[in-house]
Design an enzyme around this catalytic site. Structure first.
Site, short mmCIF file in Angstrom:
data_model
loop_
_atom_site.label_atom_id
_atom_site.label_comp_id
_atom_site.label_asym_id
_atom_site.label_seq_id
_atom_site.Cartn_x
_atom_site.Cartn_y
_atom_site.Cartn_z
N ASP A 66 -7.76 -40.70 32.15
CA ASP A 66 -8.69 -41.50 32.33
C ASP A 66 -8.68 -42.42 31.17
OD1 ASP A 66 -8.97 -39.71 30.35
OD2 ASP A 66 -10.84 -38.61 31.08
N ASP A 133 -20.15 -30.12 28.88
CA ASP A 133 -20.87 -30.19 30.13
C ASP A 133 -20.20 -29.76 31.19
OD1 ASP A 133 -19.51 -32.49 30.52
OD2 ASP A 133 -21.13 -33.88 30.73
N HIS A 135 -17.35 -31.14 32.20
CA HIS A 135 -16.58 -32.09 32.92
C HIS A 135 -14.98 -31.84 32.71
CE1 HIS A 135 -16.97 -35.08 28.97
NE2 HIS A 135 -15.74 -34.60 29.20
N GLU A 140 -18.37 -36.14 35.48
CA GLU A 140 -19.38 -35.57 35.01
C GLU A 140 -19.95 -34.60 36.13
OE1 GLU A 140 -19.71 -35.71 32.12
OE2 GLU A 140 -19.50 -37.56 30.89
C1 F6R Z 1 -9.72 -36.74 28.21
C2 F6R Z 1 -10.71 -35.96 29.24
C3 F6R Z 1 -11.86 -35.35 28.89
C4 F6R Z 1 -11.79 -34.19 27.47
C5 F6R Z 1 -13.03 -33.55 27.18
C6 F6R Z 1 -12.94 -32.75 25.71
O1 F6R Z 1 -8.88 -37.39 28.80
O2 F6R Z 1 -10.42 -36.39 30.11
O3 F6R Z 1 -12.23 -34.58 29.70
O4 F6R Z 1 -10.66 -33.36 27.84
O5 F6R Z 1 -14.05 -34.50 26.95
O6 F6R Z 1 -12.51 -33.71 24.80
P1 F6R Z 1 -12.21 -32.92 23.51
O7 F6R Z 1 -10.87 -32.33 23.67
O8 F6R Z 1 -12.09 -34.16 22.62
O9 F6R Z 1 -13.23 -31.98 23.17
#
Ligand code: F6R
Length: 247
Positions: A66, A133, A135, A140
């Protein structure tokens, strides 16, 4: 099918994640990569292995999950910058082997182009973090499981979770991102999901033991044939001891 491995701390998570990743660090492999805090330790170990053991990335291709919408590539918090700083600048991967969705310009066309590029290759192993959450990527809650690459509005919870990166710059977290959809993620041959810390415990529990529901996007992974989840004791704290192997 989940294989869940629980280690003492973040260093342990990163060591085990690197072990899982190692067989794929070879000519012709296609790696799916994630940003965020969770995979940084894994990327450090990949850089160390490249520097010390000469593991080459010249024949490896990557697809990132992403990117924020509207951030210039050179912005310090763009995922383009993140990936170069945390990994690509320190290994010998050719720039044209790197794929990151673009959050600039014609977003519908960018999403279509990304899906087309992904259709030409099969991801051998997809690295994932998980949002508090539930995701994965920036899919989301309530994202249809059939969704491919698309533009998504970030939830307030995700924007609050990511404010730690933007607050020091005196900037707001972007409201939108472009992300692979659950359907792209499910096409990877193998999944490696890394998580640490208490604020991930509920999401890890719901992903593994909750119903398969679009309310918890990560729960779709219950239908994937090969998922390795590597967590620390805090992230595993809502699981039962029989749910995981201890390392
Ligand atoms: C990042 C992504 C997100 C993160 C998630 C956890 O490319 O796709 O899904 O993996 O938000 O983020 P961290 O590792 O910063 O807790």
């Amino acid at each position: 099918m989940f294989r869940v491995i629980c280690t003492k701390d973040y260093d342990g998570v990163s060591d085990v994640a690197f072990e899982v990743m190692k067989p794929y660090l070879k000519e012709g492999s296609v790696l799916g990569l994630a940003t965020g805090s969770s995979p940084i330790g894994l990327y450090k170990r990949m850089i160390k292995d490249h520097t010390e053991n000469g593991t080459s990335y010249k024949g490896i291709y990557t697809f990132n999950l992403d990117e924020y919408v509207g951030l210039p590539l050179e912005h310090s918090e763009s995922y383009y910058t993140f990936m170069h700083k945390q990994l690509f600048d320190h290994i010998d991967i050719p720039e044209d082997h790197i794929h990151i969705p673009s959050g600039l310009g014609d977003l519908a066309k960018n999403a279509k182009d990304y899906d087309e590029a992904m259709e030409k290759m099969v991801v051998d192993i997809q690295v994932l973090g998980i949002g508090s959450d539930g995701h994965i990527g920036f899919n989301e809650p309530d994202t249809p499981f059939s969704q491919t690459t698309h533009v998504t509005e970030l939830t307030e919870q995700t924007r609050t979770d990511n404010a730690r990166f933007f607050d020091p710059l005196g900037e707001e977290v972007p409201h939108e991102a472009i992300t692979m959809g659950p359907a792209n993620i499910m096409k990877a041959k193998n999944i490696l999901l890394v998580a640490n810390g208490k604020n991930k415990a509920q999401a890890i529990h719901d992903m593994i033991k909750g119903p398969i529901s679009e309310k918890c996007p990560a729960s779709i992974l219950q239908k994937h044939p090969s998922v390795t989840v590597v967590v620390d004791t805090e992230a595993a704290s809502l699981l039962e001891p029989e749910d995981y192997e201890v390392r």
